[in-house]
Structure formats: structure tokens, C-alpha cells
Design a protein around this motif. Structure first.
Motif, mmCIF file in Angstrom:
data_model
loop_
_atom_site.group_PDB
_atom_site.id
_atom_site.type_symbol
_atom_site.label_atom_id
_atom_site.label_comp_id
_atom_site.label_asym_id
_atom_site.label_seq_id
_atom_site.Cartn_x
_atom_site.Cartn_y
_atom_site.Cartn_z
ATOM 1 N N THR A 175 0.970 -1.155 0.226
ATOM 2 C CA THR A 175 -0.190 -0.099 0.077
ATOM 3 C C THR A 175 0.666 1.091 -0.201
ATOM 4 O O THR A 175 1.805 1.377 0.841
ATOM 5 C CB THR A 175 -0.833 -0.025 1.461
ATOM 6 N N ILE A 176 0.728 2.227 -0.900
ATOM 7 C CA ILE A 176 1.249 3.607 -0.853
ATOM 8 C C ILE A 176 0.167 4.397 -0.684
ATOM 9 O O ILE A 176 -0.658 4.568 -1.273
ATOM 10 C CB ILE A 176 1.894 3.729 -2.217
ATOM 11 N N ARG A 177 0.355 5.402 0.358
ATOM 12 C CA ARG A 177 -0.473 6.290 0.628
ATOM 13 C C ARG A 177 0.127 7.440 1.322
ATOM 14 O O ARG A 177 1.183 7.750 1.579
ATOM 15 C CB ARG A 177 -1.667 5.595 1.708
ATOM 16 N N GLY A 178 -0.692 8.495 1.621
ATOM 17 C CA GLY A 178 -0.373 9.660 2.185
ATOM 18 C C GLY A 178 -0.491 10.819 1.109
ATOM 19 O O GLY A 178 -0.931 10.633 -0.034
ATOM 20 N N SER A 179 -0.133 12.088 1.460
ATOM 21 C CA SER A 179 -0.360 13.333 0.587
ATOM 22 C C SER A 179 1.173 13.755 0.079
ATOM 23 O O SER A 179 1.135 15.000 -0.194
ATOM 24 C CB SER A 179 -0.992 14.335 1.427
ATOM 25 N N GLY A 180 2.156 13.103 -0.004
ATOM 26 C CA GLY A 180 3.206 13.589 -0.507
ATOM 27 C C GLY A 180 3.551 13.037 -1.903
ATOM 28 O O GLY A 180 2.519 12.343 -2.482
ATOM 29 N N LYS A 181 4.766 13.046 -2.472
ATOM 30 C CA LYS A 181 4.969 12.743 -3.517
ATOM 31 C C LYS A 181 6.153 11.881 -3.841
ATOM 32 O O LYS A 181 7.085 11.778 -3.138
ATOM 33 C CB LYS A 181 5.375 13.905 -4.541
ATOM 34 N N LEU A 182 6.070 10.602 -4.740
ATOM 35 C CA LEU A 182 7.219 9.690 -5.074
ATOM 36 C C LEU A 182 7.503 9.551 -6.411
ATOM 37 O O LEU A 182 6.434 9.406 -7.353
ATOM 38 C CB LEU A 182 6.572 8.410 -4.418
ATOM 39 N N ILE A 183 8.741 9.820 -6.614
ATOM 40 C CA ILE A 183 9.156 9.566 -7.950
ATOM 41 C C ILE A 183 10.062 8.318 -7.942
ATOM 42 O O ILE A 183 11.187 8.152 -7.422
ATOM 43 C CB ILE A 183 10.101 10.716 -8.539
ATOM 44 N N ALA A 184 9.660 7.149 -8.823
ATOM 45 C CA ALA A 184 10.229 5.742 -8.970
ATOM 46 C C ALA A 184 10.826 5.577 -10.087
ATOM 47 O O ALA A 184 9.839 5.610 -11.146
ATOM 48 C CB ALA A 184 9.686 4.959 -8.218
ATOM 49 N N LYS A 185 11.930 5.317 -10.371
ATOM 50 C CA LYS A 185 12.871 5.294 -11.591
ATOM 51 C C LYS A 185 13.498 3.713 -11.706
ATOM 52 O O LYS A 185 14.329 3.381 -10.910
ATOM 53 C CB LYS A 185 13.536 6.065 -12.090
ATOM 54 N N GLY A 186 13.357 2.882 -12.689
ATOM 55 C CA GLY A 186 14.214 1.866 -12.822
ATOM 56 C C GLY A 186 15.325 2.153 -13.488
ATOM 57 O O GLY A 186 15.210 3.273 -14.311
ATOM 58 N N GLY A 187 16.259 1.414 -13.676
ATOM 59 C CA GLY A 187 17.415 1.806 -14.372
ATOM 60 C C GLY A 187 17.592 1.090 -15.630
ATOM 61 O O GLY A 187 16.762 0.310 -15.958
ATOM 62 N N ALA A 188 18.606 1.450 -16.600
ATOM 63 C CA ALA A 188 18.708 1.059 -17.957
ATOM 64 C C ALA A 188 19.407 -0.542 -17.656
ATOM 65 O O ALA A 188 20.178 -0.742 -17.033
ATOM 66 C CB ALA A 188 19.375 1.988 -18.781
ATOM 67 N N LEU A 189 18.979 -1.282 -18.833
ATOM 68 C CA LEU A 189 19.620 -2.562 -18.728
ATOM 69 C C LEU A 189 20.010 -2.760 -20.201
ATOM 70 O O LEU A 189 19.370 -2.553 -21.181
ATOM 71 C CB LEU A 189 18.670 -3.797 -18.218
ATOM 72 N N ASP A 190 21.030 -3.473 -20.583
ATOM 73 C CA ASP A 190 21.611 -3.756 -21.737
ATOM 74 C C ASP A 190 22.717 -4.871 -21.819
ATOM 75 O O ASP A 190 23.831 -4.847 -21.760
ATOM 76 C CB ASP A 190 22.262 -2.696 -22.475
ATOM 77 N N ASN A 191 21.873 -6.279 -21.784
ATOM 78 C CA ASN A 191 22.763 -7.343 -21.905
ATOM 79 C C ASN A 191 23.666 -7.620 -20.774
ATOM 80 O O ASN A 191 24.479 -8.729 -21.049
ATOM 81 C CB ASN A 191 23.667 -7.600 -23.139
ATOM 82 N N SER A 192 23.691 -6.806 -19.835
ATOM 83 C CA SER A 192 24.389 -7.163 -18.402
ATOM 84 C C SER A 192 25.448 -8.108 -18.595
ATOM 85 O O SER A 192 25.228 -9.347 -18.316
ATOM 86 C CB SER A 192 23.264 -7.776 -17.408
ATOM 87 N N ASN A 193 26.648 -7.829 -19.001
ATOM 88 C CA ASN A 193 28.038 -8.398 -19.000
ATOM 89 C C ASN A 193 27.695 -9.559 -20.125
ATOM 90 O O ASN A 193 28.795 -10.327 -20.422
ATOM 91 C CB ASN A 193 28.076 -9.479 -17.706
ATOM 92 N N ASN A 194 26.983 -9.431 -20.957
ATOM 93 C CA ASN A 194 26.752 -10.342 -22.444
ATOM 94 C C ASN A 194 26.798 -11.712 -21.922
ATOM 95 O O ASN A 194 27.067 -12.494 -22.896
ATOM 96 C CB ASN A 194 28.007 -9.815 -23.078
ATOM 97 N N LEU A 195 26.077 -11.975 -20.692
ATOM 98 C CA LEU A 195 25.818 -13.397 -20.475
ATOM 99 C C LEU A 195 24.459 -13.783 -21.048
ATOM 100 O O LEU A 195 23.784 -13.109 -20.564
ATOM 101 C CB LEU A 195 26.157 -13.758 -18.942
#
Length: 439
Positions: A175-195
Motif C-alpha cells: 500500500t502506498i498512501r499519504g499526501s506526499g509525492k514519490l518519483i520511482a525510476k528503474g535503471g537501464a539494462l543492456d545485456n548485463s555482462n553479455n551473458l
């Protein structure tokens, strides 16, 4: 003062007095601004209140760790077992109640540049598997940014990068609640070590098989990052969960990132696997990213981009929803504002819009099909319910945008097996030169 021939120089004295007055005013203003409290990096002022300056955290906040570290308000680093100990003296803009599993964010700045690999995944905030509550303190803005997983020197395969969540959480509720603000960001992915192992997923908020509830005026911006794979699938989602409920004037913006992969590839602003319910004056905006096939790949999977993908969607009580598909190119399937889909062929696919709700849905640029709102028609038993119901004073505007001009692709505002209009307004249009465009 100036004198000339023993007499008062009235003109010169008035100039000097005025200069002194101006100087006094300037000094007073400088002192006023100097004495004003400064708003820290952790939040913004509202109604005369100011947020405290917070310390930016550069490592994952792992609330399952038995050896977690944080910066205390006295300036010292502390080590704590988050599973048995609460924290209320963090200088990083958060508090943790371990007994009730409540995380309070009050202007936190978590920008991970020193990632902790958890089950071959990166997180900004890693949550326990059971029921958890995140409270957004009124008048504050918190940022959570997961680390990128790109290049050859990250030390192993990373399958996902998530701002807030738990990839392997199969029970409980977030549950996410309240009267504030949240900015949530995933990171970039690109073949991670080419495995050549596994798929890549980036998400702002990821709950997978956990129920997600957002309420109480919470303001959330969630962004999936760019996701690439030259040997498997790739996905990006702003918000993902099993069952998602949004209510109580919550204001949500969710963006899927750009995706490029040789196999399965999708980008959705929001992807509740089973159902999405929006009501009580909530406002939701969802955007799919650009999706394309990796050049040179021979896999026959297709590109999907959508504002929202789910099995069931329900809008009620003055909800306002805006859903936009992104660009789908290079062996594209479709771009849709809302796409109803479930991997289980026996699952019903239904949309119910009522009670003064407003819905605007449109596809983006696509080399394949293009829909405002559509249901999956492939590998679905014909007896399965695929229905749109509109009632009360609800309003729907569904737009299919430009799709490829051939006999295979379709462009439609609405694509359902059954449509029932029991009140309200429905506007559906197809803006295309494709031969199978329809209204």
C-alpha cells in the motif's frame, strides 16, 4: 552634508539622504533573505512548512537486510538489522517501523550508484515479501532511482532494475498512501555482462504477484528505464503488479521505457496482470515507450506498446484515465491505449466504465495494428467473455492512430466481441489510411 558659502546645500543633502534610505532598504532585504529557512534537497515547502535537508543515499535501501547501514541524524553511520529493529533517526529522509512493516518517506533521495545485487537484480528500495505500507509524508517529494546495468564490467548478469519493489514477492499487499509525492525510476539494462541468460526488465514500481493499493492523495511518478537484449526478451513498465487498486484522489503518472530485443518485447505505462480498479476521483496517466526488434534477430516475437495492459479494468466514481500507446515498429504487433490480455486463454477480458468516469485511450505510431482500446483475439476460446460495458454518465474517447497500410493490419478505436452502452457517451474513431481501418 554639503555647504556652499556658509549656507545649506539643500539639493545635495536630499540626494545623500535618499541614497542612505535605499541602502538601509537593501540591507534589510539582505538580512531578511539570509534569515529565511532553506528548503533542503529532500522536499519542498508547502503551507509555510519546510522540509529538512537530507543526505542522499547512494546504495540500495534493503529492508530485508540483517546488516543494513544508514546515516543517522547525528552524522554517524549506523548498522542495523532491519528485520528486528526500527529506524527513526535517519538523516536520509525515511523512517522504518519493522513491526508493522511501514516505511515513511519524507523527502528521501535514493540514487543508487553503488548497487547491491539481490537475486541478480538491482533495486532502489527492496521491500520484504509480506504486506508492506509506504507512507508519503505531506509536503515532501521523495526520489528513488535504481542503478543502471549496462556495459561489460558490472560483475555478472543483472536481470532487472527496479526503483521500488520485490521481484520475487508472491503474497501480501503493498500500500502506498499519504499526501506526499514519490518519483520511482528503474535503471537501464543492456545485456548485463553479455551473458546469454534470462530476460531484462526495468520498472519504476514492481510487485509482480503482490496486490498494489495506491490511495490518500498520493502523487506518484513511475518510470521504467530503457531495456535491451540481443539474445532474449526485454520489458519496461512504469508500474507492475498482480491486482492494482487506485483510489482516494491519488494522482498517478506511469511511463514505460524504450525497449529493443530479439525475442519478446513490450513497454507499458502500467501492467496489472489480473485486474485494475480506479475510482474515487483518482487521476491516472499512462504511456507506453518505443518498442522495436533487435536488428538481425530471427525470432518471430512481436513488438507491443501500450498505456495499460491488464485482464480486467474498472473505472468508477469520477475516475479520470488517460492511456497512450507508444511507437511499435520492426515486426510490430500493435500499439494501443489499453490492451486487455492474459496468458491464460480461459481468463475473461472485460472493461467496465461507469459513474461519471472519463477515459481517453489512443494508440501510438505503429507498423502493426493500432487501437484505442482492444482485447486479445489470438488463442482465446470463443466462449470467453470479451466485453466493454459503459453506463451512467461515463465518457469514453478511443482513437486508433496510423497503422501500416496493408490487408493484415487493423486500426480501430474499439475492438471488443461485445459492447454494451447503457448510458454515457462513447466516441470511437480510426485515423488511418490502412485498408482495414474502421470506426
Amino acid at each position: 552634508m554639503q555647504y556652499a558659502a556658509g549656507r545649506w546645500n539643500e539639493k545635495g543633502d536630499k540626494k545623500m539622504i535618499r541614497r542612505r534610505q535605499i541602502l538601509i532598504i537593501l540591507l534589510t532585504l539582505c538580512m531578511t533573505f539570509t534569515m529565511m529557512p532553506l528548503v533542503g534537497a529532500g522536499g519542498y515547502a508547502e503551507d509555510g512548512n519546510t522540509a529538512n535537508t537530507v543526505v542522499t543515499r547512494t546504495t540500495t535501501l534493503d529492508l530485508t537486510s540483517t546488516n543494513g547501514k544508514y546515516m543517522a541524524t547525528n552524522g554517524n553511520e549506523k548498522t542495523v538489522n532491519f528485520t528486528t529493529t526500527s529506524v527513526n533517526d535517519s538523516a536520509e529522509g525515511w523512517e522504518w517501523d519493522h513491526q508493522n512493516k511501514v516505511l515513511t518517506l519524507s523527502g528521501a533521495r535514493i540514487t543508487v550508484i553503488e548497487p547491491v545485487r539481490i537475486n541478480n537484480e538491482y533495486y532502489g528500495i527492496f521491500l520484504p515479501k509480506d504486506t508492506v505500507e509506504i507512507v508519503l509524508k505531506e509536503g515532501t517529494e521523495s526520489l528513488v532511482q535504481a542503478c543502471d546495468a549496462t556495459g561489460e564490467d558490472i560483475g555478472g548478469t543483472v536481470f532487472s532494475s527496479v526503483g521500488v519493489g520485490n521481484w520475487e514477492s508472491y503474497d501480501g499487499q503493498l500500500t502506498i498512501r499519504g499526501s506526499g509525492k514519490l518519483i520511482a525510476k528503474g535503471g537501464a539494462l543492456d545485456n548485463s555482462n553479455n551473458l546469454k541468460q534470462g530476460q531484462r526488465t526495468s520498472a519504476g514500481i514492481y510487485c509482480f504477484a503482490k496486490e498494489l493499493v495506491i490511495r490518500e492523495n498520493a502523487v506518484i511518478e513511475a518510470y521504467g528505464g530503457e531495456s535491451k537484449s540481443s539474445f532474449s526478451g526485454a520489458f519496461s513498465e512504469g508500474i507492475s503488479g498482480d491486482i492494482v487498486t487506485i483510489a482516494d484522489n491519488a494522482n498517478i503518472t506511469a511511463h514505460g521505457g524504450d525497449v529493443c530485443a530479439v525475442a519478446s518485447r513490450t513497454s507499458y505505462g502500467m501492467q496489472p496482470l489480473n485486474s485494475l480498479s480506479i475510482g474515487d476521483n483518482a487521476v491516472v496517466r499512462c504511456y507506453g515507450g518505443k518498442v522495436t526488434k533487435q536488428e538481425g534477430g530471427s525470432n518471430t516475437n512481436y513488438s507491443y506498446s501500450g498505456g495499460i495492459r491488464t485482464s480486467e479494468i474498472s473505472l468508477s466514481s469520477d475516475a479520470r484515465v488517460y492511456a497512450y500507446g507508444g511507437e511499435s515498429i520492426n515486426q510490430a504487433a500493435n500499439s494501443a491505449g489499453i490492451y486487455l490480455y492474459n496468458a491464460t486463454s480461459s481468463k475473461q477480458l472485460v472493461a467496465n466504465v461507469r459513474d461519471n468516469s472519463f477515459l481517453h485511450a489512443e494508440g501510438g505510431k505503429s507498423e502493426g495494428n493500432n487501437f484505442g482500446i482492444a482485447v486479445n483475439r489470438y488463442n482465446v476460446d470463443d466462449s470467453i467473455n470479451r466485453t466493454l460495458t459503459v453506463s451512467g454518465n461515463a465518457y469514453i474517447k478511443a482513437i486508433g492512430r496510423e497503422s501500416r497500410n496493408d490487408d493484415i493490419c487493423k486500426c480501430m478505436g474499439l475492438d471488443f466481441k461485445n459492447i454494451y452502452i447503457n448510458g454515457g457517451t462513447v466516441v470511437a474513431s480510426a485515423e488511418t489510411t490502412a485498408s482495414r481501418g474502421s470506426i
